[in-house]
Scaffold this motif. Structure first.
Motif, PDB file in Angstrom:
ATOM      1  N   TYR A 102       0.830  -1.210   0.000  1.00 52.36           N
ATOM      2  CA  TYR A 102       0.000   0.000   0.000  1.00 52.36           C
ATOM      3  C   TYR A 102       0.865   1.260   0.000  1.00 52.36           C
ATOM      4  O   TYR A 102       0.630   2.206  -0.764  1.00 52.36           O
ATOM      5  CB  TYR A 102      -0.920  -0.012   1.228  1.00 52.36           C
ATOM      6  CG  TYR A 102      -1.634   1.290   1.476  1.00 52.36           C
ATOM      7  CD1 TYR A 102      -2.769   1.638   0.746  1.00 52.36           C
ATOM      8  CD2 TYR A 102      -1.171   2.191   2.436  1.00 52.36           C
ATOM      9  CE1 TYR A 102      -3.417   2.852   0.975  1.00 52.36           C
ATOM     10  CE2 TYR A 102      -1.800   3.391   2.661  1.00 52.36           C
ATOM     11  CZ  TYR A 102      -2.931   3.721   1.924  1.00 52.36           C
ATOM     12  OH  TYR A 102      -3.562   4.916   2.145  1.00 52.36           O
ATOM     13  N   SER A 161       1.353   4.093  -3.009  1.00 60.30           N
ATOM     14  CA  SER A 161       0.627   5.319  -2.662  1.00 60.30           C
ATOM     15  C   SER A 161       1.103   6.533  -3.458  1.00 60.30           C
ATOM     16  O   SER A 161       0.372   7.523  -3.572  1.00 60.30           O
ATOM     17  CB  SER A 161       0.797   5.606  -1.164  1.00 60.30           C
ATOM     18  OG  SER A 161       2.149   5.950  -0.865  1.00 60.30           O
ATOM     19  N   ARG A 193      -0.943  12.652  12.946  1.00 61.63           N
ATOM     20  CA  ARG A 193      -1.893  11.780  12.265  1.00 61.63           C
ATOM     21  C   ARG A 193      -1.808  12.097  10.778  1.00 61.63           C
ATOM     22  O   ARG A 193      -1.383  13.190  10.399  1.00 61.63           O
ATOM     23  CB  ARG A 193      -3.326  12.004  12.782  1.00 61.63           C
ATOM     24  CG  ARG A 193      -3.523  11.713  14.265  1.00 61.63           C
ATOM     25  CD  ARG A 193      -3.395  10.235  14.579  1.00 61.63           C
ATOM     26  NE  ARG A 193      -3.675   9.926  15.983  1.00 61.63           N
ATOM     27  CZ  ARG A 193      -2.754   9.814  16.923  1.00 61.63           C
ATOM     28  NH1 ARG A 193      -1.482  10.024  16.626  1.00 61.63           N
ATOM     29  NH2 ARG A 193      -3.099   9.513  18.168  1.00 61.63           N
ATOM     30  N   ASP A 194      -2.177  11.169   9.951  1.00 60.40           N
ATOM     31  CA  ASP A 194      -2.053  11.335   8.499  1.00 60.40           C
ATOM     32  C   ASP A 194      -3.024  12.416   8.016  1.00 60.40           C
ATOM     33  O   ASP A 194      -4.240  12.204   8.026  1.00 60.40           O
ATOM     34  CB  ASP A 194      -2.353  10.008   7.805  1.00 60.40           C
ATOM     35  CG  ASP A 194      -2.022  10.045   6.311  1.00 60.40           C
ATOM     36  OD1 ASP A 194      -1.894  11.153   5.751  1.00 60.40           O
ATOM     37  OD2 ASP A 194      -1.893   8.964   5.719  1.00 60.40           O
ATOM     38  N   ARG A 244      -3.787  13.366   5.165  1.00 59.16           N
ATOM     39  CA  ARG A 244      -4.511  13.052   3.928  1.00 59.16           C
ATOM     40  C   ARG A 244      -5.817  12.325   4.208  1.00 59.16           C
ATOM     41  O   ARG A 244      -6.755  12.384   3.406  1.00 59.16           O
ATOM     42  CB  ARG A 244      -3.630  12.195   3.016  1.00 59.16           C
ATOM     43  CG  ARG A 244      -2.372  12.887   2.513  1.00 59.16           C
ATOM     44  CD  ARG A 244      -1.376  11.894   1.989  1.00 59.16           C
ATOM     45  NE  ARG A 244      -0.960  10.956   3.029  1.00 59.16           N
ATOM     46  CZ  ARG A 244      -0.309   9.817   2.810  1.00 59.16           C
ATOM     47  NH1 ARG A 244      -0.005   9.473   1.573  1.00 59.16           N
ATOM     48  NH2 ARG A 244       0.050   9.046   3.817  1.00 59.16           N
ATOM     49  N   THR A 245      -5.879  11.618   5.328  1.00 55.03           N
ATOM     50  CA  THR A 245      -7.054  10.783   5.596  1.00 55.03           C
ATOM     51  C   THR A 245      -7.723  11.085   6.930  1.00 55.03           C
ATOM     52  O   THR A 245      -8.832  10.605   7.172  1.00 55.03           O
ATOM     53  CB  THR A 245      -6.667   9.295   5.594  1.00 55.03           C
ATOM     54  OG1 THR A 245      -5.629   9.073   6.560  1.00 55.03           O
ATOM     55  CG2 THR A 245      -6.169   8.876   4.213  1.00 55.03           C
ATOM     56  N   MET A 246      -7.063  11.874   7.799  1.00 58.94           N
ATOM     57  CA  MET A 246      -7.579  12.072   9.151  1.00 58.94           C
ATOM     58  C   MET A 246      -7.692  13.552   9.458  1.00 58.94           C
ATOM     59  O   MET A 246      -7.033  14.393   8.838  1.00 58.94           O
ATOM     60  CB  MET A 246      -6.674  11.385  10.177  1.00 58.94           C
ATOM     61  CG  MET A 246      -6.452   9.908   9.899  1.00 58.94           C
ATOM     62  SD  MET A 246      -5.418   9.086  11.127  1.00 58.94           S
ATOM     63  CE  MET A 246      -6.610   8.813  12.434  1.00 58.94           C
ATOM     64  N   GLN A 255     -13.078   2.136  17.298  1.00 61.38           N
ATOM     65  CA  GLN A 255     -13.138   2.192  15.837  1.00 61.38           C
ATOM     66  C   GLN A 255     -14.210   1.249  15.304  1.00 61.38           C
ATOM     67  O   GLN A 255     -15.033   1.633  14.458  1.00 61.38           O
ATOM     68  CB  GLN A 255     -11.783   1.829  15.248  1.00 61.38           C
ATOM     69  CG  GLN A 255     -11.774   1.777  13.729  1.00 61.38           C
ATOM     70  CD  GLN A 255     -10.421   1.411  13.159  1.00 61.38           C
ATOM     71  OE1 GLN A 255      -9.400   1.555  13.826  1.00 61.38           O
ATOM     72  NE2 GLN A 255     -10.395   0.932  11.930  1.00 61.38           N
ATOM     73  N   GLU A 306     -17.699   2.425  13.404  1.00 58.48           N
ATOM     74  CA  GLU A 306     -17.939   2.015  12.020  1.00 58.48           C
ATOM     75  C   GLU A 306     -19.215   1.190  11.904  1.00 58.48           C
ATOM     76  O   GLU A 306     -19.916   1.267  10.889  1.00 58.48           O
ATOM     77  CB  GLU A 306     -16.713   1.270  11.494  1.00 58.48           C
ATOM     78  CG  GLU A 306     -15.531   2.212  11.292  1.00 58.48           C
ATOM     79  CD  GLU A 306     -14.248   1.510  10.872  1.00 58.48           C
ATOM     80  OE1 GLU A 306     -14.273   0.266  10.693  1.00 58.48           O
ATOM     81  OE2 GLU A 306     -13.217   2.197  10.731  1.00 58.48           O
ATOM     82  N   ASP A 329     -18.043   8.245  10.523  1.00 60.93           N
ATOM     83  CA  ASP A 329     -16.734   8.421   9.904  1.00 60.93           C
ATOM     84  C   ASP A 329     -15.810   9.081  10.922  1.00 60.93           C
ATOM     85  O   ASP A 329     -15.635  10.300  10.943  1.00 60.93           O
ATOM     86  CB  ASP A 329     -16.855   9.274   8.642  1.00 60.93           C
ATOM     87  CG  ASP A 329     -15.535   9.385   7.880  1.00 60.93           C
ATOM     88  OD1 ASP A 329     -14.537   8.797   8.342  1.00 60.93           O
ATOM     89  OD2 ASP A 329     -15.504  10.061   6.839  1.00 60.93           O
ATOM     90  N   MET A 340     -12.545   8.905  11.177  1.00 58.66           N
ATOM     91  CA  MET A 340     -11.240   9.342  10.704  1.00 58.66           C
ATOM     92  C   MET A 340     -11.218  10.819  10.332  1.00 58.66           C
ATOM     93  O   MET A 340     -10.206  11.501  10.513  1.00 58.66           O
ATOM     94  CB  MET A 340     -10.782   8.500   9.516  1.00 58.66           C
ATOM     95  CG  MET A 340     -10.429   7.077   9.888  1.00 58.66           C
ATOM     96  SD  MET A 340      -9.617   6.173   8.551  1.00 58.66           S
ATOM     97  CE  MET A 340      -8.001   6.948   8.541  1.00 58.66           C
ATOM     98  N   LYS A 341     -12.315  11.322   9.819  1.00 57.29           N
ATOM     99  CA  LYS A 341     -12.348  12.716   9.390  1.00 57.29           C
ATOM    100  C   LYS A 341     -12.480  13.681  10.569  1.00 57.29           C
ATOM    101  O   LYS A 341     -12.324  14.890  10.411  1.00 57.29           O
ATOM    102  CB  LYS A 341     -13.525  12.937   8.427  1.00 57.29           C
ATOM    103  CG  LYS A 341     -13.379  12.208   7.091  1.00 57.29           C
ATOM    104  CD  LYS A 341     -12.203  12.728   6.286  1.00 57.29           C
ATOM    105  CE  LYS A 341     -12.245  12.267   4.837  1.00 57.29           C
ATOM    106  NZ  LYS A 341     -12.103  10.814   4.697  1.00 57.29           N
TER     107      LYS A 341
END
Length: 324
Positions: free
Chosen positions: A68, A72, A124-125, A127-129, A201, A205, A210, A212-213
């Protein structure tokens, strides 16, 4: 290992752990099982079988993560040089078990010319969080129903326990010269906190939230990171987790999920969370006096003062968030 911790990004770290270190460990286990006297060493063989199953699962997961990250597009330079150097260092040591042939020429350090220093802030990332915060932010649209609102908030608190896992990882890394049992117990403690984050988590879910956002809570690590490891662990294991044994505490969280929210999944998660916290409070009583060099009564006074500082910082962040 000193070179491994100087990986400059997620791809290099993953390649070092799952592409070099753990495959070498797996090969060493299998080599030992094949070469040893099968009757004499049966207890070791029995343990290694289970350890091999765990390692194979870890390597399957790590291989997926490595692919992954490689695909990426975030790390165009790749991890080839890092993997090559890690492999060379391992070979120079005679392999993971030290039993292989060694050359007299010792490798030079590559990146580890200075001791690794832990960061003082969580990341934290992006791009996704969502961004990191010291405030509790629950879900995007809390429902009007107070019971369900409280339930979803509890799910978020569980999910946010990754910050506690980071704190324990920092203590494990920083605290030197303790008995082996200390590192074993804190590894268990760390594993539990990661499981608790997975509880939250999974529950969120299942509810279609959501998480993560949302902004990501990092106070446990960020506020405590500048302190010595002994104070960090006393704050968590004595201040937070032993304190959670008093009612309502963990018992109240479990009973709320069972009796008011009537949510079977969160009831089970809270049941295990409570049981784990009992174990963690025991770890705190066991190790904090050794870390600090004082009796448990003195440790509790330290934990109380650390808690007071922590809550001042968190409440200030919460007021800013609520005001916004």
């Amino acid at each position: 290992m000193e070179e491994l911790i100087h990986a400059k990004n997620d791809l290099e770290l993953t390649a070092g752990i799952y592409g070099v270190i753990k495959p070498a460990l797996l090969a060493a286990y299998k080599k030992h099982m094949a070469a040893t006297q099968q009757i004499v060493d049966q207890p070791t063989i029995r343990m290694l079988r289970t350890m091999i199953l765990d390692l194979e699962d870890q390597l399957a997961w790590g291989g997926s993560m490595l692919r992954y990250l490689e695909e990426s597009g975030v790390y165009p330079e790749g991890a080839g040089e890092f993997r090559k150097n890690m492999t060379a260092f391992l070979a120079a040591a005679g392999g993971i078990d030290g039993l292989g042939e060694k050359e007299a020429a010792m490798p030079s350090r590559w990146r580890s010319h200075e001791p690794y220093r832990l960061p003082l802030k969580s990341v934290r990332d992006p791009r996704t969080m969502g961004p990191v915060t010291w405030a509790r932010t629950s879900v995007a649209q809390p429902p009007d129903d107070p019971v369900r609102r409280n339930l979803l908030a509890k799910m978020r608190v569980r999910q946010e326990e990754m910050t506690a896992a980071e704190l324990i990882a920092g203590v494990l890394f920083s605290q030197k010269n303790m008995p082996w049992e200390f590192y074993r117990d804190l590894a268990r403690h760390l594993w539990d906190e990661v499981r608790h984050a997975l509880f939250g988590q999974a529950a969120l879910e299942c509810e279609g939230e959501d998480w993560m956002k949302r902004p990501q809570y990092t106070s446990d690590y960020d506020i405590n990171a500048p302190k010595i490891p002994a104070a960090q662990y006393a704050w968590l294991a004595i201040g937070i987790e032993e304190g959670a044994m008093k009612r309502p505490g963990k018992a109240g969280e479990y009973e709320f999920c069972r009796d008011e929210a009537k949510h079977p999944l969160m009831t089970q998660f809270q049941d295990y969370d409570w049981a784990d916290e009992v174990v963690h409070a025991g770890f705190g009583r066991k190790w904090s006096p050794d870390l600090i060099g004082e009796d448990i009564g003195f440790v509790r006074e330290i934990a109380k003062k650390e808690l007071e500082h922590f809550w001042r910082e968190v409440h200030a962040a919460q007021r800013l968030w609520d005001g916004a």
